[in-house]
Design an enzyme around this catalytic site. Sequence first.
Site, PDB file in Angstrom:
ATOM      1  CB  CYS A 195      28.613  43.219  46.150  1.00 24.11           C
ATOM      2  SG  CYS A 195      27.346  42.083  46.768  1.00 24.11           S
ATOM      3  CG  HIS A 231      26.139  41.466  42.676  1.00 24.80           C
ATOM      4  ND1 HIS A 231      27.302  41.308  43.381  1.00 24.80           N
ATOM      5  CD2 HIS A 231      26.411  42.372  41.691  1.00 24.80           C
ATOM      6  CE1 HIS A 231      28.257  42.068  42.850  1.00 24.80           C
ATOM      7  NE2 HIS A 231      27.733  42.723  41.831  1.00 24.80           N
TER       8      HIS A 231
END
Length: 327
Positions: free
Chosen positions: A31, A287
């Site tokens: 990510c 994330h």
Amino acid sequence: MLFPYEEFVKFFQSDVFGICPRGLVNCGNSCYANAVLQCLTCTKPLVVYMLCRSHSKSCCAKDWCLMCELEQHIMFLRENGSPLSPSRILWHMRSINCQMGDGSQEDAHEFLRLLIASMQSICLESLGGEKKVDPRLQETTFIQHTFGGRLQSKVKCLNCNHESERYENIMDLTLEILGWVESLEDALTQFTSPEDLDGENMYRCLRCTAYVRARKQLSIHEAPNILTIVLKRFQEGRYGKINKCITFPEMLDMIPYMTGKGDIPPLYMLYAVVVHLDTLNASFSGHYVSYVKDLQGNWFRIDDTDVQPVLISQVMSEGAYILFYMR
């Protein structure tokens, strides 16, 4: 110049149509890379440069080339379809930095720096590489025209009043947000405020030939065309993350932080943001998502394969980690 500045300005002023954000497949904790790639592929001069195939027309690489790969990636953005995979970029980035892209958690800023440094190296390859090209000439590549700026460091001896100046090329600006800083403007003010060098941190003055008290001040001497600002949320030697709210403007005026008035008005518009979402303020996990403004002015929130249109108000309320501004 290694790349004509007049041609760069044409790229900067071009109209671009048909480029739409597309999701990117998560290749295993990738990510951080996806978020950065989304920001780069809506960086207008870079997009136009790639669409014109300015690099691949003269590329001398015998095997894989990052800029040719990015060029192909941007070409795909003109087509409708399923999310794209950055696996080839990640695999080859790992060959440049063996710690990067092996499936472990990584830092988006480190990946951004690696990409830009790699593209800069590619621009110098045909001339024999960084060691053979004059440093000032290195600052005239396409990548330098896009992301490069210059920082001035001025030190004044408080004993004899002698002043010395040093200049440093920068590809991004990393700002502390500890203490009283509550906005991007606060962070820039703190970065450019005079600092007294005293005690164990005294300055060795060449004129006095001794360690003396001095005053040091940083300022932006040449503002980059694409201004990348990193808010230092992760502290060295600590596991925590600074999660405080730091406000940032959609339009940024850099005049108060410049060395002088010689540069053309350094006014910037926000066009991309990288955000780190964490659990319990942990810096070692989490994330990354990105917010990007496409070349038609529409904002999107991109979380790997998920692409959703959003209002600018949502963008401005996020806990930004990396901010991208275009002059």
